[in-house]
Design a protein around this motif. Structure first.
Motif, PDB file in Angstrom:
ATOM      1  N   ASP A 125      27.422  47.944  48.567  1.00  0.00           N
ATOM      2  CA  ASP A 125      28.818  47.039  47.834  1.00  0.00           C
ATOM      3  C   ASP A 125      30.080  48.047  47.958  1.00  0.00           C
ATOM      4  OD1 ASP A 125      27.283  45.119  47.212  1.00  0.00           O
ATOM      5  OD2 ASP A 125      26.836  45.631  45.237  1.00  0.00           O
ATOM      6  N   ALA A 128      34.145  46.500  52.071  1.00  0.00           N
ATOM      7  CA  ALA A 128      34.487  44.986  52.453  1.00  0.00           C
ATOM      8  C   ALA A 128      35.528  44.923  52.998  1.00  0.00           C
ATOM      9  CB  ALA A 128      34.430  44.315  50.975  1.00  0.00           C
ATOM     10  N   ASN A 205      27.514  44.012  51.906  1.00  0.00           N
ATOM     11  CA  ASN A 205      28.021  43.775  50.407  1.00  0.00           C
ATOM     12  C   ASN A 205      27.707  42.458  49.840  1.00  0.00           C
ATOM     13  OD1 ASN A 205      30.378  42.949  48.580  1.00  0.00           O
ATOM     14  ND2 ASN A 205      31.361  45.020  49.148  1.00  0.00           N
TER      15      ASN A 205
END
Length: 249
Positions: A125, A128, A205
């Motif tokens: 995560d 992005a 992500n």
């Protein structure tokens, strides 16, 4: 997950008052390449979907957006059975521009395990956003960079945010718009026309994966890419820095 909606509202408002880019006076053909294949489907998303499936959704939306601007389009590898990397630019032969559609991942050492609906999968995560790639081995690096810059700028004005994770390994052609040099990419270096590889986002992500699956957002991103390409091919003139990149090839 609200930033792109802000950009969408702004973009839709612009479109409503007629600020969309018009079709080029002479209809340049654009080849849209669906990255990866059924046999080699690319990365697997945080929730277990193949990159090829993401690529196909965006490529189809991009074809529709380009055709809506009166541009002839050639869709390459829709069935996922293209035999080789070199076959992609060969299939684009005669087109005026080639864009290869992909979705990004991260290195194996950066992945973390998790379980989704009983499947052991992995995610990251930390990164992005979209990015773009050009090759100095392409015969028209200057226009490749120009169109990548215009696409990147259009997407950012619409509220899409690029990633700079690829700057750790790939030199920039344009830092602001996350345009990188990746000279060895076969689909770019073997193309006989200007070419760009577009990474739409990071499917590892978990939050961005959901956005990249959203049909409205896919169409919005495709519209931004199409607007940028139409503007570039209509009246874009490479700047000195872009032209100098051709001299390095």
């Amino acid at each position: 997950m609200t930033g792109w909606w802000h950009g969408a509202r702004r973009w839709l408002g612009m479109a409503a008052v007629g600020l969309c880019v018009a079709s080029p006076p002479s209809a340049a053909e654009i080849a849209v390449d669906v990255g990866h294949t059924l046999v080699a489907p690319g990365a697997t998303s945080a929730r277990g979907r193949s990159e090829f499936e993401f690529n196909l959704d965006l490529a189809r939306a991009l074809v529709e957006a380009l055709e809506g601007r009166g541009l002839p389009v050639r869709l390459i590898n829709e069935d996922g059975r293209i035999p080789s990397l070199q076959a992609r630019p060969q299939a684009a032969s005669g087109s005026d521009f080639l864009i290869s559609v992909h979705h990004d991942s991260v290195g194996e050492h950066e992945l973390r395990p998790w379980v989704w609906e009983g499947q052991a999968l992995n995610y990251n995560d930390d990164f992005a956003g979209h990015s773009l790639f050009v090759s100095r081995d392409n015969p028209d690096t200057a226009r490749s960079i120009l169109c990548a810059r215009i696409i990147g700028a259009r997407l950012q004005r619409m509220g899409f945010v690029p990633t700079h994770k690829n700057g750790r390994r790939r030199a920039y052609a344009d830092t602001q718009h996350a345009v990188h040099y990746y000279d060895g990419l076969a689909v770019l270096r073997h193309a006989r026309m200007p070419a760009v590889l577009f990474e739409a986002g990071v499917i590892k992500n978990r939050d961005e994966e959901l956005l990249l699956r959203d049909e409205a957002r896919i169409r919005l991103m495709a519209d931004g890419i199409a607007t940028g390409l139409a503007a570039c091919l209509r009246n874009g003139v490479p700047a000195d820095g872009e032209a100098e990149a051709d001299a390095l090839s």
